[in-house]
Enzyme design. Structure first.
Site, mmCIF file in Angstrom:
data_model
loop_
_atom_site.group_PDB
_atom_site.id
_atom_site.type_symbol
_atom_site.label_atom_id
_atom_site.label_comp_id
_atom_site.label_asym_id
_atom_site.label_seq_id
_atom_site.Cartn_x
_atom_site.Cartn_y
_atom_site.Cartn_z
ATOM 1 N N LYS A 1 41.153 104.803 22.612
ATOM 2 C CA LYS A 1 40.719 104.157 21.372
ATOM 3 C C LYS A 1 40.711 102.628 21.429
ATOM 4 O O LYS A 1 39.916 101.992 20.751
ATOM 5 C CB LYS A 1 41.586 104.646 20.196
ATOM 6 N N ASP B 1 38.760 105.580 10.669
ATOM 7 C CA ASP B 1 40.063 106.107 10.215
ATOM 8 C C ASP B 1 40.436 105.570 8.830
ATOM 9 O O ASP B 1 40.943 106.316 7.983
ATOM 10 C CB ASP B 1 41.173 105.749 11.213
#
Ligand code: ATR
Length: 277
Positions: free
Chosen positions: A70, A107
Site C-alpha cells: 500500500k 479507505d
C-alpha cells in the site's frame, strides 16, 4: 458480431488468500450481470513493478493493493490522488487507456460512508474526534475526518512517535494524547474510533475505560471479526450509537468497482450477510 473485452481486476498482496475483496466484487459482478472477473494474485514486493507493467497488457483495467504494497505503490504510480499522497498509501489502482497508472486511497471514504449509512444524523463537524491507533488505517481515517470538517482530531497510540508523525503531516487541528491517558479525552469526544487491531479475534482486548462516555458520542471500530467487538458492546451499553467495521470494508470497494466496471453498487444487508464470517 463484435465480442466485447472482458474487464479483469486483481487484488495484489502477499499473503492475499484471506482477502474478502474477491467475494465482494464477485457478488457485485454477478448482481449487475457484468462479464468481468476479480481475482486475488499473490505478488512479492520485489515483483510488484513488473507485474503492474504486465497486467494492463493482459486485459486488466485496475487493481486493489493490500499489504505489503500500500505504501510502495506510490513510488510506482504515474498519478496519485491528493488524499493518497497525504495518507502516504493507496489501495485502488486504475490502469488508464494512455497506459498511465493512477493510484487512489478509498479507505477514508469507506470510513465516512459507513458512518453516514448507519448514523445519518452524525456530522464530523459537530465535535472533536478521538482516534485510537496510528497505523495506515488511522492515517486514512484522520484525513477523512478532517476533510469532513472535524474541528479537532486527537490521536492516541501505544507508540507515540507514529501519532506525532500524523500530527506533523496533517497539521494544526490534530493533537496527540498519551496512550495511557486516552480515556481522559473520551468525555469531550463526539466521534470515537478504534483503528488498532486490539479486540480482533485472537488479539488482546482494547482496554480503555469508557467511564466518561456520553450517549451522544458515536463510537466505531475498524475491527469486524467479531462483528461487534467488546469495545462496541461496552459503548452500546452506555447508550452510544455504535457502527461496526464491516461497512467500511464494503464502502471502500465502491469507488473502485464503479471506475472499473461502470456501475455503482449499493451497500445493503445482502452484501453484509455474504461477508459476515
Ligand atoms: P495498519 O497500517 O493496517 O493500521 P499497523 O500499522 O500494524 O496496521 O497498526 C496497527 C495499530 O494497532 C497501531 O496503532 C498499533 O500500535 P503501535 O503503533 O504502537 O504498534 C496498534 N496496536 C497493535 N497491537 C497493539 C497492542 N497490543 N497495544 C496497543 N496498540 C496496538
Amino acid at each position: 458480431m463484435t465480442i466485447e473485452k472482458i474487464p479483469l481486476v486483481a487484488v495484489l498482496g502477499s499473503p492475499v488468500a484471506h482477502s474478502k475483496s474477491p467475494l465482494l466484487h464477485g457478488f457485485w459482478l454477478k448482481q449487475f450481470g457484468i462479464s468481468g472477473h476479480y481475482i486475488p494474485i499473490d505478488v512479492k514486493a520485489t515483483d510488484l513493478e513488473q507485474v503492474l507493467q504486465t497486467l494492463p497488457k493482459m486485459g486488466f483495467v485496475g487493481a486493489n493493493v493490500t499489504l505489503p504494497h500500500k505504501e510502495k505503490i506510490l513510488s510506482i504510480a504515474d498519478q496519485i490522488s491528493d488524499r493518497a499522497a497525504l495518507i502516504g498509501a493507496a489501495n485502488t489502482l486504475v490502469f488508464q487507456p494512455d497506459g498511465k497508472l493512477y493510484a487512489d486511497n478509498t479507505d477514508g471514504y469507506g470510513f465516512i460512508e459507513n458512518i453516514r449509512q448507519h448514523a445519518p444524523d452524525w456530522q464530523a463537524k459537530d465535535g472533536p474526534a478521538l482516534v485510537l491507533g496510528a497505523g495506515g488505517a488511522a492515517r486514512a481515517i484522520v484525513s477523512a475526518l478532517l476533510e469532513a470538517g472535524a474541528p479537532e482530531v486527537y490521536i492516541s497510540n501505544r507508540t507515540r512517535s507514529r501519532a506525532d508523525q500524523i500530527k506533523s503531516d496533517f497539521g494544526a487541528r490534530v493533537s496527540v494524547v498519551e496512550w495511557v491517558k486516552a480515556s481522559t479525552e473520551i468525555e469531550h469526544t463526539h466521534t470515537l474510533v478504534n483503528t488498532t487491531s486490539l479486540g480482533m479475534t485472537g488479539k488482546p482486548a482494547l482496554n480503555i475505560s469508557l467511564k466518561g462516555l456520553r450517549p451522544e458520542t458515536l463510537v466505531t471500530d475498524i475491527v469486524y471479526t467479531p462483528l461487534e467487538t467488546e469495545f462496541l458492546q461496552a459503548a452500546r451499553s452506555k447508550g452510544s450509537t455504535v457502527v461496526d467495521g464491516l461497512g467500511m470494508l464494503i464502502h471502500q470497494a465502491v469507488p473502485g468497482f464503479e471506475r472499473w466496471f461502470g456501475q455503482k453498487p449499493v451497500v445493503d444487508q445482502e452484501i453484509r450477510d455474504i461477508l459476515i464470517p
